[in-house]
Every structure is written in C-alpha cells, then in structure tokens.
Design a protein around this motif. Structure first.
Motif, mmCIF file in Angstrom:
data_model
loop_
_atom_site.group_PDB
_atom_site.id
_atom_site.type_symbol
_atom_site.label_atom_id
_atom_site.label_comp_id
_atom_site.label_asym_id
_atom_site.label_seq_id
_atom_site.Cartn_x
_atom_site.Cartn_y
_atom_site.Cartn_z
ATOM 1 N N TRP A 170 -1.527 -9.206 3.630
ATOM 2 C CA TRP A 170 -0.521 -8.194 4.282
ATOM 3 C C TRP A 170 0.123 -7.069 3.323
ATOM 4 O O TRP A 170 0.179 -5.922 3.644
ATOM 5 C CB TRP A 170 0.589 -8.959 4.872
ATOM 6 N N SER A 171 0.275 -7.632 1.718
ATOM 7 C CA SER A 171 0.755 -6.758 0.871
ATOM 8 C C SER A 171 -0.285 -5.724 0.464
ATOM 9 O O SER A 171 -0.036 -4.485 0.272
ATOM 10 C CB SER A 171 1.098 -7.213 -0.319
ATOM 11 N N MET A 172 -1.667 -6.165 0.610
ATOM 12 C CA MET A 172 -2.739 -5.026 0.436
ATOM 13 C C MET A 172 -2.825 -4.143 1.598
ATOM 14 O O MET A 172 -3.217 -2.920 1.497
ATOM 15 C CB MET A 172 -3.995 -5.813 0.069
ATOM 16 N N ILE A 173 -2.595 -4.573 2.420
ATOM 17 C CA ILE A 173 -2.659 -3.809 4.011
ATOM 18 C C ILE A 173 -1.556 -2.738 3.718
ATOM 19 O O ILE A 173 -1.938 -1.437 4.055
ATOM 20 C CB ILE A 173 -2.520 -4.496 5.222
ATOM 21 N N PHE A 174 -0.261 -3.187 3.523
ATOM 22 C CA PHE A 174 0.775 -1.925 3.385
ATOM 23 C C PHE A 174 0.545 -1.122 2.087
ATOM 24 O O PHE A 174 0.944 -0.060 2.203
ATOM 25 C CB PHE A 174 2.112 -3.024 3.329
ATOM 26 N N VAL A 220 -2.476 0.092 1.182
ATOM 27 C CA VAL A 220 -3.360 0.888 1.798
ATOM 28 C C VAL A 220 -2.796 1.742 2.848
ATOM 29 O O VAL A 220 -3.023 2.957 2.732
ATOM 30 C CB VAL A 220 -4.539 0.014 2.407
ATOM 31 N N VAL A 221 -1.764 1.332 3.477
ATOM 32 C CA VAL A 221 -1.049 2.203 4.436
ATOM 33 C C VAL A 221 -0.339 3.395 3.526
ATOM 34 O O VAL A 221 -0.331 4.393 4.046
ATOM 35 C CB VAL A 221 -0.136 1.546 5.416
ATOM 36 N N ALA A 222 0.270 2.565 2.418
ATOM 37 C CA ALA A 222 1.015 3.801 1.573
ATOM 38 C C ALA A 222 0.291 4.882 1.049
ATOM 39 O O ALA A 222 0.723 5.892 1.089
ATOM 40 C CB ALA A 222 1.981 3.007 0.933
ATOM 41 N N LEU A 223 -0.875 4.345 0.575
ATOM 42 C CA LEU A 223 -1.813 5.384 -0.054
ATOM 43 C C LEU A 223 -2.337 6.547 1.008
ATOM 44 O O LEU A 223 -2.291 7.347 0.619
ATOM 45 C CB LEU A 223 -2.949 4.450 -0.712
ATOM 46 N N ILE A 239 7.912 -2.567 1.402
ATOM 47 C CA ILE A 239 7.126 -3.594 2.040
ATOM 48 C C ILE A 239 6.073 -4.381 1.250
ATOM 49 O O ILE A 239 6.411 -5.570 1.229
ATOM 50 C CB ILE A 239 6.842 -3.416 3.486
ATOM 51 N N ALA A 240 5.037 -3.715 0.758
ATOM 52 C CA ALA A 240 4.117 -4.262 0.092
ATOM 53 C C ALA A 240 4.513 -4.786 -1.303
ATOM 54 O O ALA A 240 4.199 -5.830 -1.603
ATOM 55 C CB ALA A 240 2.848 -3.000 -0.207
ATOM 56 N N LYS A 241 5.558 -4.174 -2.044
ATOM 57 C CA LYS A 241 6.151 -4.797 -3.255
ATOM 58 C C LYS A 241 6.719 -6.239 -2.902
ATOM 59 O O LYS A 241 6.648 -6.914 -3.620
ATOM 60 C CB LYS A 241 7.048 -3.651 -3.728
ATOM 61 N N VAL A 242 7.505 -6.283 -1.921
ATOM 62 C CA VAL A 242 8.530 -7.231 -1.480
ATOM 63 C C VAL A 242 7.280 -8.594 -1.192
ATOM 64 O O VAL A 242 7.539 -9.581 -1.510
ATOM 65 C CB VAL A 242 9.251 -7.068 -0.362
ATOM 66 N N LEU A 243 6.435 -8.059 -0.217
ATOM 67 C CA LEU A 243 5.561 -9.299 -0.095
ATOM 68 C C LEU A 243 4.658 -9.651 -1.060
ATOM 69 O O LEU A 243 4.405 -11.004 -1.321
ATOM 70 C CB LEU A 243 4.381 -8.719 0.939
#
Length: 54
Positions: free
Chosen positions: A4-8, A10-13, A30-34
């Motif tokens: 999930w952190s990798m998905i977020f 990629v969404v951010a990028l 969100i990615a950082k927290v996860l």
C-alpha cells in the motif's frame, strides 16, 4: 502494508507529473506513514519471532 505504501508513492509521483500538488502532498504523507508503520512492525517481528535453541 508495504504494498500500500508503494501504491501511494506511485500515485504521488503520477500526480506530481500532472501537477496535482494537493494530491501529491496527501498521497506522499500517507505513503510515509504506512512505510513507517511497516518498518516498526517488521522490527518488532524480528525481536519477537521464533528463536531456535540448540
């Protein structure tokens, strides 16, 4: 959790490429927290995992 952190990430990028800066900030946080939750759980599992006694 790491998935999930990798998905977020990629969404951010992708959002950063297209210029949606509010979405970039939200997805990156969100990615950082996860990622940190995953990291803490990983370290805990290293210490509390099964140990072999010889």
């Amino acid at each position: 959790m790491l998935k999930w952190s990798m998905i977020f990430l990629v969404v951010a990028l992708i959002a950063g490429i297209f210029g949606f800066f509010n979405i970039v900030a939200a997805a990156a946080s969100i990615a950082k927290v996860l990622f940190f939750i995953f990291l803490v759980l990983f370290v805990i599992s290293l210490f509390t995992g099964r140990s072999r006694s010889l």
